[in-house]
Design a protein around this motif. Structure first.
Motif, PDB file in Angstrom:
ATOM      1  N   PRO A  21       0.810  -1.213   0.000  1.00 30.62           N
ATOM      2  CA  PRO A  21       0.000   0.000   0.000  1.00 30.62           C
ATOM      3  C   PRO A  21       0.850   1.273   0.000  1.00 30.62           C
ATOM      4  CG  PRO A  21       0.147  -0.856   2.215  1.00 30.62           C
ATOM      5  CD  PRO A  21       0.926  -1.818   1.342  1.00 30.62           C
ATOM      6  N   ASP A  22       2.146   1.132   0.399  1.00 24.94           N
ATOM      7  CA  ASP A  22       3.024   2.300   0.407  1.00 24.94           C
ATOM      8  C   ASP A  22       3.526   2.591  -1.004  1.00 24.94           C
ATOM      9  OD1 ASP A  22       2.838   2.519   3.229  1.00 24.94           O
ATOM     10  OD2 ASP A  22       4.409   1.017   3.473  1.00 24.94           O
ATOM     11  N   TRP A 183       9.660  -4.064  -7.555  1.00 27.25           N
ATOM     12  CA  TRP A 183       8.984  -2.907  -6.972  1.00 27.25           C
ATOM     13  C   TRP A 183       9.527  -2.701  -5.571  1.00 27.25           C
ATOM     14  CZ3 TRP A 183       5.981   0.193  -9.785  1.00 27.25           C
ATOM     15  CH2 TRP A 183       5.403  -0.314 -10.957  1.00 27.25           C
ATOM     16  N   LEU A 184      10.000  -1.506  -5.286  1.00 26.38           N
ATOM     17  CA  LEU A 184      10.593  -1.188  -3.992  1.00 26.38           C
ATOM     18  C   LEU A 184      10.090   0.161  -3.505  1.00 26.38           C
ATOM     19  CD1 LEU A 184      14.311  -2.023  -4.881  1.00 26.38           C
ATOM     20  CD2 LEU A 184      12.832  -3.422  -3.420  1.00 26.38           C
ATOM     21  N   THR A 185       9.961   0.320  -2.194  1.00 28.59           N
ATOM     22  CA  THR A 185       9.781   1.668  -1.682  1.00 28.59           C
ATOM     23  C   THR A 185      11.118   2.388  -1.846  1.00 28.59           C
ATOM     24  OG1 THR A 185      10.461   1.220   0.596  1.00 28.59           O
ATOM     25  CG2 THR A 185       8.130   0.802   0.032  1.00 28.59           C
ATOM     26  N   PRO A 186      11.114   3.699  -1.973  1.00 25.56           N
ATOM     27  CA  PRO A 186      12.400   4.407  -2.067  1.00 25.56           C
ATOM     28  C   PRO A 186      13.327   4.087  -0.898  1.00 25.56           C
ATOM     29  CG  PRO A 186      10.617   5.875  -2.677  1.00 25.56           C
ATOM     30  CD  PRO A 186       9.973   4.623  -2.163  1.00 25.56           C
ATOM     31  N   ALA A 187      12.756   3.993   0.304  1.00 25.11           N
ATOM     32  CA  ALA A 187      13.580   3.698   1.475  1.00 25.11           C
ATOM     33  C   ALA A 187      14.210   2.312   1.384  1.00 25.11           C
ATOM     34  CB  ALA A 187      12.737   3.806   2.754  1.00 25.11           C
ATOM     35  N   GLU A 188      13.470   1.328   0.883  1.00 24.63           N
ATOM     36  CA  GLU A 188      14.024  -0.019   0.726  1.00 24.63           C
ATOM     37  C   GLU A 188      15.201  -0.012  -0.236  1.00 24.63           C
ATOM     38  OE1 GLU A 188      10.080  -2.875   1.422  1.00 24.63           O
ATOM     39  OE2 GLU A 188      10.538  -2.067  -0.579  1.00 24.63           O
ATOM     40  N   ALA A 189      15.053   0.692  -1.355  1.00 18.65           N
ATOM     41  CA  ALA A 189      16.139   0.743  -2.330  1.00 18.65           C
ATOM     42  C   ALA A 189      17.376   1.413  -1.738  1.00 18.65           C
ATOM     43  CB  ALA A 189      15.678   1.492  -3.575  1.00 18.65           C
ATOM     44  N   ASN A 207      17.474  10.868  -6.562  1.00 18.24           N
ATOM     45  CA  ASN A 207      16.065  10.921  -6.951  1.00 18.24           C
ATOM     46  C   ASN A 207      15.209   9.994  -6.099  1.00 18.24           C
ATOM     47  OD1 ASN A 207      15.603  12.841  -9.278  1.00 18.24           O
ATOM     48  ND2 ASN A 207      17.422  11.760  -9.991  1.00 18.24           N
ATOM     49  N   LEU A 208      15.767   8.886  -5.622  1.00 16.84           N
ATOM     50  CA  LEU A 208      15.054   8.046  -4.664  1.00 16.84           C
ATOM     51  C   LEU A 208      14.817   8.811  -3.359  1.00 16.84           C
ATOM     52  CD1 LEU A 208      16.901   4.640  -5.164  1.00 16.84           C
ATOM     53  CD2 LEU A 208      14.434   5.009  -5.491  1.00 16.84           C
ATOM     54  N   GLY A 209      15.827   9.541  -2.906  1.00 14.65           N
ATOM     55  CA  GLY A 209      15.678  10.321  -1.681  1.00 14.65           C
ATOM     56  C   GLY A 209      14.608  11.389  -1.818  1.00 14.65           C
ATOM     57  N   LYS A 210      14.554  12.019  -2.966  1.00 19.29           N
ATOM     58  CA  LYS A 210      13.542  13.045  -3.224  1.00 19.29           C
ATOM     59  C   LYS A 210      12.143  12.421  -3.269  1.00 19.29           C
ATOM     60  CE  LYS A 210      12.776  16.782  -6.609  1.00 19.29           C
ATOM     61  NZ  LYS A 210      13.313  17.351  -7.876  1.00 19.29           N
ATOM     62  N   LEU A 211      12.017  11.279  -3.942  1.00 17.32           N
ATOM     63  CA  LEU A 211      10.728  10.597  -4.022  1.00 17.32           C
ATOM     64  C   LEU A 211      10.269  10.120  -2.652  1.00 17.32           C
ATOM     65  CD1 LEU A 211       8.489   9.480  -5.885  1.00 17.32           C
ATOM     66  CD2 LEU A 211       9.863   7.390  -6.109  1.00 17.32           C
ATOM     67  N   ASP A 212      11.195   9.778  -1.780  1.00 15.28           N
ATOM     68  CA  ASP A 212      10.870   9.251  -0.456  1.00 15.28           C
ATOM     69  C   ASP A 212      10.170  10.287   0.422  1.00 15.28           C
ATOM     70  OD1 ASP A 212      10.861   7.133   1.402  1.00 15.28           O
ATOM     71  OD2 ASP A 212      12.645   7.922   2.409  1.00 15.28           O
ATOM     72  N   GLU A 213      10.147  11.534  -0.013  1.00 17.28           N
ATOM     73  CA  GLU A 213       9.488  12.593   0.760  1.00 17.28           C
ATOM     74  C   GLU A 213       7.975  12.592   0.578  1.00 17.28           C
ATOM     75  OE1 GLU A 213      11.409  16.136  -0.575  1.00 17.28           O
ATOM     76  OE2 GLU A 213      13.344  15.598   0.298  1.00 17.28           O
ATOM     77  N   THR A 214       7.446  11.742  -0.323  1.00 14.44           N
ATOM     78  CA  THR A 214       6.009  11.680  -0.551  1.00 14.44           C
ATOM     79  C   THR A 214       5.487  10.282  -0.229  1.00 14.44           C
ATOM     80  OG1 THR A 214       6.413  11.173  -2.901  1.00 14.44           O
ATOM     81  CG2 THR A 214       6.025  13.475  -2.330  1.00 14.44           C
ATOM     82  N   PRO A 215       4.290  10.176   0.387  1.00 13.75           N
ATOM     83  CA  PRO A 215       3.808   8.868   0.858  1.00 13.75           C
ATOM     84  C   PRO A 215       3.003   8.063  -0.144  1.00 13.75           C
ATOM     85  CG  PRO A 215       2.375  10.606   1.681  1.00 13.75           C
ATOM     86  CD  PRO A 215       3.478  11.298   0.902  1.00 13.75           C
ATOM     87  N   SER A 216       2.549   8.680  -1.235  1.00 15.12           N
ATOM     88  CA  SER A 216       1.667   7.962  -2.159  1.00 15.12           C
ATOM     89  C   SER A 216       1.850   8.482  -3.573  1.00 15.12           C
ATOM     90  CB  SER A 216       0.204   8.126  -1.743  1.00 15.12           C
ATOM     91  OG  SER A 216      -0.208   9.477  -1.937  1.00 15.12           O
TER      92      SER A 216
END
Length: 270
Positions: A21-22, A183-189, A207-216
């Motif tokens: 769901p994340d 498929w990974l959450t940004p934090a997992e990657a 860019n993963l770090g930037k994407l990790d700032e949003t929840p959905s």
């Protein structure tokens, strides 16, 4: 004799998103014999080609884009199709910005032609035209713009895009340029990279770090649709202790502005 920097090649990378769901992003593993980022975990993407700039797309693409911006978006959609099987397109008879994109049935119909399009044995324009489709370029959100530092032997002028993954479409690696699709959450990657379980190059990590700032997915699309993109051209310098590093502009909005050169993998074969 003065060395001349290589001209950067227009390229595009796409962050395909889903909630499960994340927020998750699709990443593919580059083949070890590829000449850029070999073995690394990356987003689908690659160089623009001549057909991406064809006038034939005038009738076959939704979205008011022109010039290099349209070429980069077309390249992003094509690379997503080649490397993951995901196709961001609409039926031509039901086209228009914001209209629903095709689902799994059309993706399955197009899947057998991925390798031929990738090898340039088949025209992507003709594939889209023959299946009465138009590319949904308006579904892409411009997310980042990175240019390879001038001292590198191979340089890319890369635009990063976000796009919601069409419902019911499934991703699979192509077996040629990529050997896995996950498929990974940004934090997992990012955790995998930190633990040494994956090779993730500097721009991808940022860019993963930037994407990790949003929840959905909806939050990411809403936020980054409203934010301007600052071009990042890393430059070589030193940190406060005199150690060699790359500097990127703070206004680009990434989680860090300095990267030690010792952490930059030599991902381009000379």
């Amino acid at each position: 004799m003065t060395d001349t920097a290589a001209e950067p090649i227009l390229s595009a990378t796409i962050l395909l998103l889903q909630d499960d769901p994340d927020l998750q992003v699709l990443m593919v593993k580059r083949h070890y014999q590829i000449d850029f980022a070999a073995g690394a975990l990356v987003f689908p993407g690659g160089k623009a080609n001549e057909e991406d700039g064809s006038d034939a797309w005038d009738d076959l693409a939704d979205g008011d884009y022109s010039g290099a911006e349209r070429v980069a978006r077309i390249a992003a959609v094509r690379e997503a199709y080649e490397e993951s099987g995901i196709i961001l397109a609409r039926p031509k008879q039901a086209r228009g910005e914001g209209a629903p994109v095709v689902g799994a049935d059309m993706a399955d119909t197009l899947d057998p032609f991925r390798a031929a399009v990738d090898r340039r044995d088949m025209s992507f324009v003709e594939l889209i035209r023959d299946n009465d489709l138009v590319l949904a370029l308006d579904t892409l959100v411009h997310f980042g713009h990175w240019i390879t530092p001038s001292m590198m032997p191979k340089r890319f002028d890369t635009h990063f895009y976000l796009a919601p993954t069409p419902p019911q479409q499934l991703a699979s690696h192509d077996g040629r340029e990529t050997t896995d699709a996950v498929w990974l959450t940004p934090a997992e990657a990012l955790d995998m990279a930190e633990a040494g379980k994956a090779t993730i190059i500097f721009p991808t990590r940022m860019n993963l770090g930037k994407l990790d700032e949003t929840p959905s997915v909806s939050d990411a699309v809403k936020r980054f649709s409203q934010e301007s993109v600052v071009t990042v051209l890393p430059v070589v310098g030193k940190d406060k202790d005199g150690n060699p590093c790359l500097h990127i502009p703070a206004e680009a909005g990434y989680v860090q502005t300095i990267e030690p050169l010792e952490k930059i993998a030599n991902v381009a074969k000379r």
